[in-house]
Enzyme design. Sequence first.
Site, short mmCIF file in Angstrom:
data_model
loop_
_atom_site.label_atom_id
_atom_site.label_comp_id
_atom_site.label_asym_id
_atom_site.label_seq_id
_atom_site.Cartn_x
_atom_site.Cartn_y
_atom_site.Cartn_z
N ILE A 130 0.81 -1.23 0.00
CA ILE A 130 0.00 0.00 0.00
C ILE A 130 0.84 1.27 0.00
CG2 ILE A 130 -2.13 -0.93 1.00
CD1 ILE A 130 -1.21 0.24 3.68
N GLY A 131 2.13 1.13 0.17
CA GLY A 131 2.99 2.32 0.14
C GLY A 131 4.41 1.90 -0.18
N GLU A 132 5.10 2.71 -0.95
CA GLU A 132 6.49 2.41 -1.26
C GLU A 132 7.30 3.69 -1.17
OE1 GLU A 132 7.97 -1.11 -4.25
OE2 GLU A 132 5.99 -0.24 -4.55
N GLY A 133 8.47 3.60 -0.57
CA GLY A 133 9.28 4.82 -0.45
C GLY A 133 10.74 4.47 -0.32
N SER A 134 11.53 5.44 0.06
CA SER A 134 12.97 5.21 0.16
C SER A 134 13.28 4.24 1.30
CB SER A 134 13.67 6.54 0.41
OG SER A 134 13.05 7.20 1.48
N GLY A 180 11.62 1.52 2.23
CA GLY A 180 11.22 0.13 2.02
C GLY A 180 9.77 0.12 1.58
N ARG A 181 8.93 -0.73 2.21
CA ARG A 181 7.54 -0.82 1.76
C ARG A 181 6.57 -0.85 2.94
NH1 ARG A 181 7.33 -6.18 -1.66
NH2 ARG A 181 8.18 -6.96 0.29
N ALA A 182 5.32 -0.47 2.67
CA ALA A 182 4.24 -0.66 3.64
C ALA A 182 3.30 -1.70 3.02
CB ALA A 182 3.51 0.66 3.88
N ASP A 202 7.81 15.24 10.87
CA ASP A 202 7.44 15.05 9.47
C ASP A 202 5.92 15.09 9.32
OD1 ASP A 202 7.97 14.70 6.79
OD2 ASP A 202 8.27 12.53 6.91
#
Length: 236
Positions: A10-14, A16-18, A127
Amino acid sequence: MERYSVQKVIGEGSFGRALLVRCKSSQEKYVVKEVQLPKRHSELENSRREAILLSRMKHPNIVAFREAFEADDSLCIVMEYCSGGDLLQRIQQQKAEQFCVDDILRWFAEMCAAALHIHDRRVLHRDLKSKNIFLTDNGTIKLGDFGSACILNSDVWSLACVLYELCTLKHPFQASSWRSLIFKVCRGAYPPLPNRLPYELQYLLKQMFKTNPKDRPSLHSILTSHRVSRLLRTHL
Ligand code: ADP
Ligand code: MG
């Protein structure tokens, strides 16, 4: 991770992943945030901070922590699933239609309540943005992503100045102008301690004077786990 079955990303970023997962025994849905652990041992504490700080929060407007574990070279943080997605997606779906004042005020009040809970625990989120604010299916705000959070330890720097004064009878940062004073403080440039003092004190000051507050030891670790804690405990 064997206790959970992965449903989707459901989420990807620097980081790793969710992942949206389902607990095999209870059938409940959760989110697992996988954070890549750094190779360097000295940076491990930074990565673990996210899980530690989230686990200390318990508030209806903060995403609930369930558990954290390390598998291979990643840290998995298991938390409540907020099926309403994040507030940025919600804003983008809105298109031309504006939110009603009641929703705006309720969401804002919930965000403030969440931030207050964090600040009461002497933690800064650092953040806060719509992408890190999640929604449940009934539209309740849940503040998430503690990946940049830190413990408020600005007192640690000031205590280092006093410790230094006790050791040398001088202030660590002396300069003839504001400009050069700021320069010295920002570089953490101060004369070393005299050799007659234990090396642990020199090392402790170096850590406490780190420019980035995130890199400074907490008072808790100074008193319990830091190299100097053994010396300090005999004096408490
Ligand atoms: P990053 O550190 O990369 O910003 P986040 O923790 O913010 O990671 O997660 C990335 C995205 O995954 C979020 O913006 C959100 O869309 C989704 N997400 C993360 N955790 C949850 C959750 N508990 N419930 C629903 N969505 C989530
Ligand atoms: Mg985020």
